[in-house]
Design a protein around this motif. Structure first.
Motif, short mmCIF file in Angstrom:
data_model
loop_
_atom_site.label_atom_id
_atom_site.label_comp_id
_atom_site.label_asym_id
_atom_site.label_seq_id
_atom_site.Cartn_x
_atom_site.Cartn_y
_atom_site.Cartn_z
N THR A 266 0.83 -1.20 0.00
CA THR A 266 0.00 0.00 0.00
C THR A 266 0.86 1.25 0.00
N LEU A 267 0.54 2.15 -0.91
CA LEU A 267 1.31 3.39 -1.02
C LEU A 267 0.63 4.52 -0.27
N VAL A 268 1.41 5.23 0.53
CA VAL A 268 0.91 6.48 1.10
C VAL A 268 1.91 7.58 0.81
N LEU A 269 1.41 8.81 0.88
CA LEU A 269 2.20 9.96 0.47
C LEU A 269 2.57 10.85 1.64
N HIS A 270 3.71 11.47 1.48
CA HIS A 270 4.11 12.49 2.44
C HIS A 270 4.50 13.72 1.66
N LEU A 271 3.94 14.86 2.04
CA LEU A 271 4.29 16.10 1.38
C LEU A 271 5.45 16.71 2.13
N ALA A 272 6.60 16.72 1.50
CA ALA A 272 7.78 17.28 2.16
C ALA A 272 7.60 18.78 2.26
N GLY A 273 7.46 19.27 3.45
CA GLY A 273 7.27 20.71 3.63
C GLY A 273 8.16 21.21 4.73
N ALA A 274 8.23 22.50 4.84
CA ALA A 274 9.14 23.09 5.81
C ALA A 274 8.79 22.71 7.25
N HIS A 275 7.50 22.80 7.60
CA HIS A 275 7.15 22.70 9.01
C HIS A 275 6.60 21.36 9.45
N GLY A 276 6.25 20.55 8.50
CA GLY A 276 5.62 19.27 8.86
C GLY A 276 6.60 18.37 9.59
N ARG B 283 1.93 18.63 16.40
CA ARG B 283 2.03 19.19 17.75
C ARG B 283 1.38 18.28 18.78
N ASP B 284 0.44 17.45 18.33
CA ASP B 284 -0.20 16.51 19.25
C ASP B 284 0.35 15.10 19.06
N GLY B 285 1.50 15.02 18.43
CA GLY B 285 2.13 13.71 18.27
C GLY B 285 1.53 12.85 17.18
N LEU B 286 0.66 13.44 16.39
CA LEU B 286 0.03 12.68 15.32
C LEU B 286 0.75 12.88 14.00
N THR B 287 0.75 11.89 13.17
CA THR B 287 1.42 12.00 11.88
C THR B 287 0.42 11.90 10.75
N LEU B 288 0.51 12.82 9.83
CA LEU B 288 -0.42 12.84 8.70
C LEU B 288 0.19 12.17 7.48
N VAL B 289 -0.56 11.29 6.86
CA VAL B 289 -0.15 10.79 5.55
C VAL B 289 -1.31 10.94 4.58
N LEU B 290 -0.96 10.92 3.30
CA LEU B 290 -1.94 11.23 2.27
C LEU B 290 -2.27 10.02 1.41
N HIS B 291 -3.48 10.03 0.94
CA HIS B 291 -3.89 9.01 -0.03
C HIS B 291 -4.51 9.74 -1.19
N LEU B 292 -4.07 9.42 -2.40
CA LEU B 292 -4.64 10.04 -3.58
C LEU B 292 -5.77 9.16 -4.06
N ALA B 293 -6.99 9.63 -3.92
CA ALA B 293 -8.14 8.83 -4.34
C ALA B 293 -8.13 8.74 -5.86
N GLY C 20 -3.53 0.08 21.51
CA GLY C 20 -4.87 -0.01 20.96
C GLY C 20 -5.25 1.21 20.12
N ARG C 21 -4.30 2.06 19.84
CA ARG C 21 -4.57 3.21 18.99
C ARG C 21 -3.28 3.63 18.33
N SER C 22 -3.36 3.96 17.05
CA SER C 22 -2.15 4.39 16.36
C SER C 22 -2.09 5.91 16.38
N ALA C 23 -1.02 6.46 15.89
CA ALA C 23 -0.86 7.91 15.89
C ALA C 23 -0.89 8.43 14.46
N VAL C 24 -1.54 7.67 13.60
CA VAL C 24 -1.55 8.04 12.19
C VAL C 24 -2.90 8.61 11.78
N VAL C 25 -2.84 9.72 11.08
CA VAL C 25 -4.05 10.32 10.53
C VAL C 25 -3.92 10.28 9.02
N LEU C 26 -4.96 9.80 8.37
CA LEU C 26 -4.93 9.65 6.92
C LEU C 26 -5.82 10.70 6.27
#
Lengths: 323, 323
Positions: free
Chosen positions: A100-110, B96-106, B65-71
């Motif tokens: 499964t592919l997920v994306l990360h947007l390389a940005g200054a503050h992320g 800032r809340d310890g969560l990590t964002l990743v992206l999915h291109l629909a 029981g919980r991950s720190a990933v936000v999609l």
DNA sequence: GTGAAAGCGCTAACAC
DNA sequence: GTGTTAGCGCTTTCAC
């Protein structure tokens, strides 16, 4: 919101199918060694489908020692149709192998790439640009097992684009070439590469080096650049990309001049508005979808421990009336 | 490539600091209940830093029981600077809340959103568009604990944009409005919303409904649309977005006409090339960065079980010479 | 062919 | 204050 919605576990499936969790695991991952009778197999598969069972990813990767996640790092530049198709293609190819592919947007503050890599427990990390050695190390320490750049923006490919632009102009009799360098700083490294290609083509044709001028995306700036090029008898300019090229076109109009008569310009990318420019913009197009497909193969190779085939690249000139 | 690079575990840190894994865990997650002496705390923190320790995400989420990933699910449309900033902002706030964002291109062929959600074991899933009930269910079954649309493309906001465009034209005396509908099918739902807004504004002003014409990103198509609008005495057109607007502008030039005299046009997005168009394009701009910041708060609220504040939205007209 | 059992690295009651 | 212990849900070796 935070309701603990009991997950269906492989235990549930096992129970429903009247077998042990081990057998469920074997069937669902179709382990080759254990020849399980078709009848049992179906029973398990059915149960899994009926219960809408999804193996818990974290548990699975913890136990297996490898996750099925591939992380693609995208540069902080506009994501046009080209990159989208690249991503699509990559995602599809990887999905065929259960990845499964997920994306990360390389940005200054992320969050930094290694952080993200660790957070999703990515097994492989792909970059749109080459990673430096430090980053590769950090990624490996963050748990990535295979790390590789997408090679799309690697020197030879990028230089080829500049080379192609310049050659197109030179072939049409231009003897003094300009280069429209982007103002956006994230674009610099890529632009440097392309400029190298332009400079190389000029050198090979026995011309002087290109007159490079930074051109922002505003009419006044572009007009000033155009004035300079005219003053230094440049007759054709290679722009870093289509947006920059469109700015140059606007600068030309601003002086009451016309392209390609007074100044020819060629872009890169073939963005949708390129053909709508005044005049329609000649540009270099390359099929990122194709590149994505090849990259996916490379990743699969790398993951299987096979040798990674070098990536190739076939940019193409789309000739319109700005040259 | 597939070298098993021994990970540093919390055990290693514990050993280095001369404490047990429990204590390490408490310190690293700073559990409030257990008052650990500052001295020990520092010793552990130091050891962790020295060893470049990163908790294994899978193990952690399995246990906790919980991950720190936000999609975040992104629609398959060009990702311009606006969306990039939105993503940036969101990622930063979540980090800032310890969560990590990743992206999915629909996309059509990629993996489905619930699949991706399960694969990264996402705790929260955010959509750029609203999800239908089925999708929400599927996501929850896939393990998502909080699911929410980004609201950016929700009806009221989208309609507001159309409304603003139309009003701008009506205020300038236009009595017959056209709408340039995008040809790209992924854009339809969003376009319908915006068109609603335009229609609403016309109705309120006592005008007839807008003359809507599908306009692709090619000169011939755009020119044909322009001819139609002229034939039906439309004097101002609202375009779905800037690209479409630029196509209309090209169509106008194709007929030897000029904007805004013969036909006024207004876009949406304020893409970089909008100001470089001939003539420079009037457009609606909205600060997605601000929207991203607010969305992040909403997500944090939802995750904490607090009430989610309704999202607001402040689009702005950037007046240039096409109207 | 199928199952029992031992972890993967971490968290969190619960004891000391 | 700190350590012991029992899992989280899965894979996988080894015995039946």
């Amino acid at each position: 919101m935070t309701d603990p919605v009991k997950r269906t576990t492989s235990q549930d499936v096992a129970q429903a199918a009247g077998v042990s969790r081990t057998t469920v695991s074997f069937v669902l991952n179709n382990r080759p060694n254990h020849a399980i009778p078709e009848e049992t197999r179906q029973r398990i598969l059915d149960a899994a489908r009926r219960l809408d069972y999804r193996p818990h990813a974290s548990a699975r990767s913890l136990a297996a020692g490898r996750s099925a996640v591939v992380l693609l790092s995208l540069p902080d530049v506009p994501i046009g149709a080209g990159i989208s198709r690249f991503v699509e293609e990559l995602a599809t190819a990887l999905a065929r192998d259960g990845l499964t592919l997920v994306l990360h947007l390389a940005g200054a503050h992320g969050r930094s790439l290694p952080d993200v890599c660790a957070a999703v427990d990515a097994w492989a990390v792909i970059g749109f640009e080459s990673f430096d050695a430090d980053t590769v190390q950090a990624l490996k320490r963050a748990g990535a097992r295979v790390v590789l750049p997408a090679h799309v923006h690697e020197s030879p490919a990028m230089q080829l684009i500049g080379r192609l632009q310049a050659r197109h102009l030179i072939d049409r009799g231009h003897r003094r070439i300009g280069y429209a360098f982007p103002a956006h700083r994230n674009l610099r490294p890529m632009a440097e590469e392309r400029l190298q290609g332009v400079a190389g083509a000029c050198r090979e044709a026995g011309l002087e080096p290109p007159v490079v001028l930074t051109t922002d995306l505003e009419i006044p700036g572009a007009a000033a650049a155009v004035a300079q090029w005219k003053a230094r008898s440049v007759t054709g300019v290679c722009a870093f990309n289509d947006e920059t090229a469109i700015a140059v076109l606007a600068g030309i109009r601003e002086h009451g001049l016309t392209a390609p008569g007074d100044l020819a310009v060629i872009g890169v990318d073939d963005i949708p508005t390129a053909r709508l420019a005044a005049p329609p913009l000649t540009t270099v197009y390359f099929d990122l979808q194709e590149v994505g497909r090849r990259r996916a193969d490379a990743i699969l190779d790398a993951m299987a421990g096979r040798a990674v085939a070098p990536s190739t690249f076939d940019p193409l000139i789309v000739e319109r009336s700005s040259t």
